[in-house]
Enzyme design. Structure first.
Site, PDB file in Angstrom:
ATOM      1  N   SER A   1     -39.791 -19.517  13.094  1.00 60.53           N
ATOM      2  CA  SER A   1     -39.621 -18.449  13.660  1.00 60.53           C
ATOM      3  C   SER A   1     -40.349 -18.565  15.155  1.00 60.53           C
ATOM      4  O   SER A   1     -40.094 -17.678  15.989  1.00 60.53           O
ATOM      5  CB  SER A   1     -40.511 -17.280  13.100  1.00 60.53           C
ATOM      6  OG  SER A   1     -41.728 -17.492  12.953  1.00 60.53           O
TER       7      SER A   1
ATOM      8  N   CYS B   1     -40.925 -22.773   7.895  1.00 62.84           N
ATOM      9  CA  CYS B   1     -41.566 -21.363   7.894  1.00 62.84           C
ATOM     10  C   CYS B   1     -41.346 -20.732   6.365  1.00 62.84           C
ATOM     11  O   CYS B   1     -40.658 -20.836   5.853  1.00 62.84           O
ATOM     12  CB  CYS B   1     -40.676 -20.591   8.747  1.00 62.84           C
ATOM     13  SG  CYS B   1     -41.260 -18.900   8.758  1.00 62.84           S
ATOM     14  N   ASN B   2     -42.666 -20.440   6.075  1.00 59.69           N
ATOM     15  CA  ASN B   2     -42.878 -19.944   4.682  1.00 59.69           C
ATOM     16  C   ASN B   2     -42.075 -18.575   4.356  1.00 59.69           C
ATOM     17  O   ASN B   2     -41.602 -18.256   3.602  1.00 59.69           O
ATOM     18  CB  ASN B   2     -44.300 -19.653   4.410  1.00 59.69           C
ATOM     19  CG  ASN B   2     -45.104 -21.092   4.421  1.00 59.69           C
ATOM     20  OD1 ASN B   2     -45.403 -21.601   3.194  1.00 59.69           O
ATOM     21  ND2 ASN B   2     -45.372 -21.333   5.608  1.00 59.69           N
TER      22      ASN B   2
ATOM     23  N   CYS C   1     -48.832 -20.298   6.222  1.00 58.28           N
ATOM     24  CA  CYS C   1     -47.763 -19.983   7.221  1.00 58.28           C
ATOM     25  C   CYS C   1     -48.144 -21.078   8.230  1.00 58.28           C
ATOM     26  O   CYS C   1     -49.298 -21.534   8.354  1.00 58.28           O
ATOM     27  CB  CYS C   1     -48.404 -18.670   8.056  1.00 58.28           C
ATOM     28  SG  CYS C   1     -47.748 -18.695   9.742  1.00 58.28           S
ATOM     29  N   THR C   2     -46.749 -21.645   8.641  1.00 65.30           N
ATOM     30  CA  THR C   2     -46.874 -23.033   9.477  1.00 65.30           C
ATOM     31  C   THR C   2     -47.705 -22.921  10.634  1.00 65.30           C
ATOM     32  O   THR C   2     -47.687 -24.002  11.324  1.00 65.30           O
ATOM     33  CB  THR C   2     -45.638 -23.489   9.580  1.00 65.30           C
ATOM     34  OG1 THR C   2     -44.722 -22.460  10.011  1.00 65.30           O
ATOM     35  CG2 THR C   2     -44.795 -23.793   8.159  1.00 65.30           C
TER      36      THR C   2
HETATM   37  N1  DGL Z   1     -44.591 -19.580  10.633  1.00 63.75           N
HETATM   38  C1  DGL Z   1     -44.205 -18.519   9.879  1.00 63.75           C
HETATM   39  C2  DGL Z   1     -44.521 -18.830   8.314  1.00 63.75           C
HETATM   40  O1  DGL Z   1     -44.600 -19.960   8.065  1.00 63.75           O
HETATM   41  C3  DGL Z   1     -44.264 -17.223   9.968  1.00 63.75           C
HETATM   42  C4  DGL Z   1     -44.590 -16.701  11.290  1.00 63.75           C
HETATM   43  C5  DGL Z   1     -44.064 -15.107  11.525  1.00 63.75           C
HETATM   44  O2  DGL Z   1     -42.955 -15.377  12.278  1.00 63.75           O
HETATM   45  O3  DGL Z   1     -44.470 -14.164  11.256  1.00 63.75           O
HETATM   46  O4  DGL Z   1     -44.747 -18.044   7.514  1.00 63.75           O
END
Ligand code: DGL
Length: 279
Positions: free
Chosen positions: A33, A95-96, A206-207
């Site tokens: 994201s 992205c999780n 979250c990454t």
């Molecule tokens: N980096 C994303 C993840 O691993 C999420 C961040 C987001 O867009 O809220 O969930």
């Protein structure tokens, strides 16, 4: 048929318009994201230095974690199509949130593409801290979705698992803020409900969060073990490429290219900065 289903069908129907012709020299596409997935990209480059990578951050639409499931599905499909159209031989959903929203249907729609997702590293955290308190920091969507509940039921039973939704945390990383007072007070407030009780382990679900790991360690102290899923995701990508006969066998270092839906110099500079940070 309700509106949600109609929107989802529409984006899935487009699948047929995106060709997949993999070759060994092609890119591994990695997307998120925003800039957080660069924490996964770093692990992948470390594990497979001879591969060529294309990183795509959808910062224009970030954050995903506080959007509706339908919105995240749509955005995830769009980013995935972008990767295929750019000639990716394999795709990592770094992205999780996007993984929990769309990995299953993407795999159904593209059975021949190696698609690697990421999920909170709850399994090693719970196994290595039996009976302990394991805090899972992630976006509200990741913690709400079925995928996380299945993960928790399957691997979390031996520990006390506390999901800790962190809306607003990825935005620090998107701004390049990885330390300092504002971030520290955000984190202190997040851990306040624990009433001073120290967790045994914290999972960075979250990454974006591996980039604030040092600040978190500073607040929690050296006894709290911190887990993230980036290295596991890189191992899985390597395994899948090998299985598909798609590893790049060149004897020199591969290339790493960055793209972002917010197409500005500032975004590019920040992406390269995060990529260059020492582990
Ligand atoms: N980096 C994303 C993840 O691993 C999420 C961040 C987001 O867009 O809220 O969930």
């Amino acid at each position: 048929m309700n509106e949600t289903l109609r929107g989802e069908e529409k984006i899935r129907k487009e699948a047929g318009r995106h060709d997949y012709h993999p070759d060994r020299e092609g890119y591994i596409g990695v997307f998120d994201s925003g800039l957080g997935g660069i924490s996964v990209l770093r692990e992948m480059v470390k594990a497979m230095p001879q591969e060529n990578f294309l990183y795509y951050g959808d910062s224009l639409h970030a954050p995903y974690g506080t959007k509706t499931l339908e919105e995240v599905r749509k955005l995830t499909y769009q980013s995935f199509y972008h990767m295929l159209d750019a000639g990716a031989k394999a795709v990592a959903i770094a992205c999780n949130t996007a993984t929990s929203a769309a990995v299953r249907s993407l795999r159904e729609d593209f059975p021949s593409v190696p698609i690697i997702g990421i999920e909170p590293a709850l399994k090693p955290a719970a196994e290595e801290n039996p009976g302990g308190l394991v805090v899972v920091m992630a976006t509200p969507m990741t913690l709400k979705e079925e995928k996380f509940h299945l993960l928790k039921d399957r691997f979390g039973a031996g520990a006390e698992v506390l999901p800790l939704p962190c809306p607003g945390l990825m935005e620090f990383v998107e701004r390049g803020v990885l330390s300092g007072e504002e971030l520290e007070s955000y984190l202190k407030e997040k851990f306040e409900p624990l009433g001073g009780r120290k967790p045994d382990a914290v999972v960075l679900g979250c990454t974006h969060y591996p980039f604030i790991r040092k600040t978190l360690e500073g607040l929690l102290g050296p006894d709290v073990k911190i887990y993230d899923g980036g290295a596991g995701c890189a191992r899985e990508m390597k395994r899948r490429l090998c299985e598909a006969g798609l590893e790049n066998e060149q004897q020199k270092a591969g290339s790493v290219a960055f793209q972002n839906s917010r197409d500005t110099e500032e975004e590019d500079r920040l992406a390269r900065y995060l990529f260059s940070l020492p582990f």
